[in-house]
Design a protein around this motif. Structure first.
Motif: not given
Length: 186
Positions: A9, A44, A46, A60, A62, A64-65, A68
């Motif tokens: 992440i 994951l 971005t 989003y 960290y 919020q990931r 997933q």
């Protein structure tokens, strides 16, 4: 180790950027995975995001990931601190909440990395906030590990006079940081 599933992440440091790496398979999570014999690494990641910062396009954070990442059922989590959180309020609380959310859904080890050590005074403060979150978390399983990058007690990973006054004659910044003065070079 080749069947180890790792969920990373992160921000653009792991995701890659327009400044590199330009070679396929050269992004950080793939390179580290290859060196350590892990062939199931998931990014994951971005650009522009962090523990607090959702990014300029409302991506989003960290935390919020985490759902997933948990859905991947990884054997290991790697969280890379974000320079996008420099100057943001609540970094320690957001990092702590992210760690708690991971631990609520998984017993896997968690490696928490500090911030990519740029020539920015805010790096030290933000990395210290993430380190404080790891300490506050006090993982009940004892499987969360802190690795500082800027404040490494041996030497900073990226050296320049701003990072360590004792190394005024030695620097690797020109090899490690690309032309945008932020992202890793190839």
């Amino acid at each position: 180790h080749d069947d180890l599933r790792v969920a990373w992440i992160s921000d653009s440091i792991v995701a890659g950027s327009s400044y590199g790496p330009f070679v396929g398979g050269g992004v950080l999570h793939q390179r580290v995975g290859k060196l350590l014999g892990w062939n199931d690494c998931w990014a994951l990641a971005t650009g522009g995001t962090g523990y607090v910062n959702p990014g300029s396009s409302s991506f989003y954070t960290y935390g919020q990931r985490v759902p997933q990442a948990l859905a991947l059922d990884p054997d290991l989590f790697v969280l890379f601190g974000s320079t996008n959180d420099i100057g943001q309020a609540g970094v320690q609380a957001a990092a702590l909440a992210t760690l708690q959310a991971i631990r609520a859904g998984s017993r896997a080890p968690i490696i928490v990395l500090g911030l990519w050590p740029l020539n920015n005074a805010g790096v030290a403060t933000t990395e210290a906030a993430v380190a404080a979150a790891v300490a506050q978390f006090a993982d009940p399983l004892g499987k969360t590990f802190w690795i500082p990058l800027h404040a490494d007690p041996v030497l900073p990973w990226v050296t320049g006079v701003w990072n360590n006054a004792a190394l005024t004659g030695s620097t690797n910044q020109s090899m490690m940081i690309s032309g945008d003065d932020v992202h890793p070079a190839d």
